[in-house]
Design a protein around this motif. Sequence first.
Motif, short mmCIF file in Angstrom:
data_model
loop_
_atom_site.label_atom_id
_atom_site.label_comp_id
_atom_site.label_asym_id
_atom_site.label_seq_id
_atom_site.Cartn_x
_atom_site.Cartn_y
_atom_site.Cartn_z
N SER A 337 -7.60 3.22 1.32
CA SER A 337 -8.12 2.06 2.03
C SER A 337 -9.65 2.12 2.11
CB SER A 337 -7.52 1.99 3.43
OG SER A 337 -7.86 3.14 4.18
N ALA A 338 -10.18 3.33 2.32
CA ALA A 338 -11.65 3.47 2.35
C ALA A 338 -12.25 3.17 0.97
CB ALA A 338 -12.02 4.88 2.80
N LEU A 339 -11.62 3.68 -0.09
CA LEU A 339 -12.11 3.39 -1.44
C LEU A 339 -11.99 1.90 -1.77
CD1 LEU A 339 -10.66 6.42 -3.45
CD2 LEU A 339 -13.03 6.04 -2.76
N GLY A 340 -10.87 1.29 -1.36
CA GLY A 340 -10.69 -0.14 -1.64
C GLY A 340 -11.73 -0.99 -0.93
N TYR A 341 -12.03 -0.66 0.33
CA TYR A 341 -13.05 -1.42 1.05
C TYR A 341 -14.43 -1.25 0.41
CZ TYR A 341 -16.43 -2.55 4.68
OH TYR A 341 -17.51 -3.06 5.36
N THR A 342 -14.74 0.00 0.00
CA THR A 342 -16.04 0.25 -0.61
C THR A 342 -16.21 -0.51 -1.91
OG1 THR A 342 -16.05 2.46 0.40
CG2 THR A 342 -17.58 2.06 -1.43
N MET A 343 -15.16 -0.58 -2.72
CA MET A 343 -15.26 -1.24 -4.03
C MET A 343 -15.18 -2.75 -3.94
SD MET A 343 -12.79 1.39 -6.14
CE MET A 343 -13.21 3.12 -6.29
N GLU A 344 -14.62 -3.28 -2.86
CA GLU A 344 -14.39 -4.72 -2.76
C GLU A 344 -15.33 -5.44 -1.80
OE1 GLU A 344 -12.01 -6.70 -4.33
OE2 GLU A 344 -11.62 -4.97 -5.62
N PRO A 356 -10.04 -0.44 8.66
CA PRO A 356 -8.75 -0.57 9.36
C PRO A 356 -7.90 -1.71 8.84
CG PRO A 356 -10.50 -0.16 10.93
CD PRO A 356 -11.17 -0.40 9.61
N GLN A 357 -8.54 -2.85 8.48
CA GLN A 357 -7.78 -3.96 7.92
C GLN A 357 -7.21 -3.60 6.56
OE1 GLN A 357 -8.77 -6.08 5.20
NE2 GLN A 357 -7.08 -7.55 5.46
N SER A 358 -7.86 -2.67 5.85
CA SER A 358 -7.40 -2.24 4.52
C SER A 358 -6.21 -1.28 4.62
CB SER A 358 -8.54 -1.58 3.75
OG SER A 358 -9.64 -2.46 3.63
N PHE A 359 -5.96 -0.73 5.81
CA PHE A 359 -4.80 0.16 5.96
C PHE A 359 -3.51 -0.55 5.55
CE2 PHE A 359 -6.86 2.95 9.49
CZ PHE A 359 -7.64 3.56 8.52
N TRP A 360 -3.39 -1.81 5.93
CA TRP A 360 -2.18 -2.56 5.60
C TRP A 360 -1.99 -2.65 4.09
CZ3 TRP A 360 2.38 -4.18 6.66
CH2 TRP A 360 2.94 -5.27 5.99
N TRP A 361 -3.07 -2.94 3.37
CA TRP A 361 -2.99 -3.00 1.90
C TRP A 361 -2.59 -1.65 1.32
CZ3 TRP A 361 -6.03 -0.03 -1.38
CH2 TRP A 361 -5.86 -0.29 -2.76
N ALA A 362 -3.18 -0.55 1.86
CA ALA A 362 -2.86 0.78 1.33
C ALA A 362 -1.40 1.14 1.57
CB ALA A 362 -3.78 1.81 1.97
N VAL A 363 -0.86 0.76 2.75
CA VAL A 363 0.53 1.07 3.06
C VAL A 363 1.48 0.35 2.11
CG1 VAL A 363 2.35 0.81 4.77
CG2 VAL A 363 0.11 1.66 5.47
N ILE A 364 1.32 -0.96 1.95
CA ILE A 364 2.25 -1.71 1.10
C ILE A 364 2.06 -1.37 -0.37
CG2 ILE A 364 2.40 -3.59 2.77
CD1 ILE A 364 0.51 -5.20 1.02
N THR A 365 0.87 -0.87 -0.75
CA THR A 365 0.65 -0.48 -2.14
C THR A 365 1.27 0.88 -2.43
OG1 THR A 365 -1.41 -1.74 -2.22
CG2 THR A 365 -1.08 -0.09 -3.93
N MET A 366 1.06 1.86 -1.54
CA MET A 366 1.60 3.20 -1.76
C MET A 366 3.12 3.22 -1.67
SD MET A 366 -1.07 5.80 0.06
CE MET A 366 -0.23 7.19 -0.68
N THR A 367 3.69 2.33 -0.88
CA THR A 367 5.16 2.25 -0.81
C THR A 367 5.74 1.30 -1.86
OG1 THR A 367 4.94 0.54 0.88
CG2 THR A 367 5.22 2.81 1.64
N THR A 368 4.91 0.80 -2.75
CA THR A 368 5.29 -0.08 -3.87
C THR A 368 5.96 -1.36 -3.40
OG1 THR A 368 7.46 0.93 -4.26
CG2 THR A 368 5.59 1.94 -5.37
N VAL A 369 5.62 -1.84 -2.19
CA VAL A 369 6.16 -3.11 -1.70
C VAL A 369 5.37 -4.27 -2.30
CG1 VAL A 369 6.61 -4.51 0.34
CG2 VAL A 369 7.00 -2.04 0.41
N GLY A 370 4.05 -4.28 -2.06
CA GLY A 370 3.18 -5.26 -2.67
C GLY A 370 3.50 -6.70 -2.31
N TYR A 371 3.19 -7.10 -1.06
CA TYR A 371 3.46 -8.49 -0.65
C TYR A 371 2.54 -9.48 -1.35
CZ TYR A 371 6.40 -6.72 3.10
OH TYR A 371 7.40 -6.11 3.82
N GLY A 372 1.36 -9.06 -1.73
CA GLY A 372 0.43 -9.97 -2.40
C GLY A 372 -0.49 -10.71 -1.49
N ASP A 373 -0.41 -10.49 -0.16
CA ASP A 373 -1.31 -11.18 0.76
C ASP A 373 -2.72 -10.61 0.70
OD1 ASP A 373 -0.40 -8.80 1.73
OD2 ASP A 373 -0.31 -9.44 3.83
#
Length: 494
Positions: A337-344, A356-373
Motif C-alpha cells: 500500500s505504501a509503494l502503491g501510494y508513492t507510485m500513484e 491508509p486508504q490504500s490498505f483496502w486496495w492492498a488487501v483485495i489485491t493480495m487476496t486475489t479478490v480484485g473488486y476493481g473500485d
Amino acid sequence: MWGIQRSRFAGCNGSDASEEAEVVLNIGGVKQVLHGDVLNRYPETRLAELVDCSSKSPEEISLLCDDYDSDTGEFYFDRDPDAFKCIIELYYYGEIHMKKGICPICFMKEMEFWKIGSDFLDECCKSNLQEVEDELAEIAEKVRTILVDREGDPSAGGWQRFQLSVWRLMEKPESSLPAHIIAIVSFIFILISSVVMCVGTIPDLQVEDSEGNLTEHPTLEIIETVCIGWFTIEYLLRLISSPNQIKFFFSFMNIIDFMAIMPFFVVLILTSLGAGVMELANVQQAVQALRIMRIARIFKLARHSSGLQTLTSALKSSFKELGLLLMYMGVGVFLFSALGYTMEQNHPETLFTSIPQSFWWAVITMTTVGYGDVYPKTTLGRCNAAISFLCGVIAIALPIHPIINNFVLFYNKQQVLETAAKHEIELMALRSGDSELRAAASEAHQHVCHSLSSCHSDTYTPLLKHPRGGPGIHTPSMETSFESTAEATEYFIS
C-alpha cells in the motif's frame, strides 16, 4: 535361531568372552545365547540374576522365569521376542530405543518385567510414550463419562438424580431416544429460525406499519416468537441442570446461545416502554443492531455437528499458523500500500489518496479478490500490483498445509479415541454380565464399525489392537465380573 554376532560378546577389556558363563534364553519361542560378562554390566536386572543360578534353588529359579530346563540349562520366557531385541540393546549400547510398531505402553511393561528403569529409554521414545499415555488418559475419561451418563451416580440424592437426568436429556443426544429426539427438534428450530430471519428481509413479504415503515410479516413474527420460546426453555433447562453453572455460563457455545435469545427480549422490553422511547434515533439504531445479532444463532448448529466442533478444535490448535498468516498479510499490506501510494500519487486521476486508504486496495489485491473500485493507472503501479498479488498467493498458501494437517490429525485422533472407548465399553459389557450396559454396547457397535471403516490413521492404530488385549488399556480378563458399571469403570481406570 537368531542372535547377535560373536564379536558383540567381547568383554569390557576387549578380550573374547568366556564360554563358561553362557545363558541360554527362549523368548517366545525364539532362542538366544548371551554371555554373563555382558549381562553383569547391569547387575540389578533380571537377566543378570540368571547368570549364576547354580547356587539357587528350583523355587528361586521359577520366580525368575516362566520355565526352566535343567538338562539343557535353558530359561523359558513367555514374552515378546521383538521387544526383547530392543531390551538387550541396553547391555551393548547403554540405552534402549523402541522399534517402530511396538506399543510404548506394552514396551514399558516389558522393561518393568526385565527390571530395567525407564531412565535407560531414549529421549525420543519417552516423548512417544508420553503421547500414548495422554491418549489412554483421554480414553479412560471417555469411558468414565459414558458409564456415568448411562448409569449415573448411585450415591446422588433425588434432586441430583433429577438434575443429571435433565442434563443427559438436553446435553447428551446419544444417552437415550428422547434425548436424541430433542436434539433433532432443536436442530429443526435452529434451521427454521435462520430461514425466517432471512425471509423476513424480503421487501415483498414485509408489511407497512402505521407510520409507513416496512416491518416483518406478523406470521413470521409468530414463528420467530415460538423459536425464541424453545431456545429460552432449552437454555434455562441446561443452565439449571448443569453440574457447574459458572462454567456453563462462561462457555463459548453457551454465550452464543445467550446472544441468540437476548436481542428478542431486549427489543420486547424497549417496545413495551412505549412509542416515545422507540422514536429516539439512538434506540432505533440499537434495536436494529440487536436484530442483526440474531445471526449468532446459526452458530448453535455447532452443538449438533461433530464436524464443526472438530473444525473449531483444529483451528484452536493452529493459532501459530494462523498468526503467521496474519503477520505475512499485515507486512504485505503495509508494504505494497505504501509503494502503491508513492507510485500513484503524482497521477492526475489517482485513486490512491493516502496510505491508509490504500490498505483496502492492498488487501483485495493480495487476496486475489480484485473488486476493481481502486486500481493503479501508472506502469510502476501496475508492476507493484502484479508483485503484490503473487506475494499474496504465496503468503496464503504457506500456512494452509499445516492447518489442514492439524485438522486431519485431530479428526483421526478423535475418531480413534471414540472407537477405542466404545470397544472398551463393549468388552466391559461382555465381562460384567450387565444387561443394560450390554444393550447399550450393542447399540454402539454399528457406530464403532463405521468409525473403524472411515479411520485409516497409522499413527493411532496401536491403540486399537494388540495381541494381549490392548496397548496398556486395562482390559478385564475372561474370569473378571462386575456387579455394576461403576465397578467396571474403577477397574478400567486403575
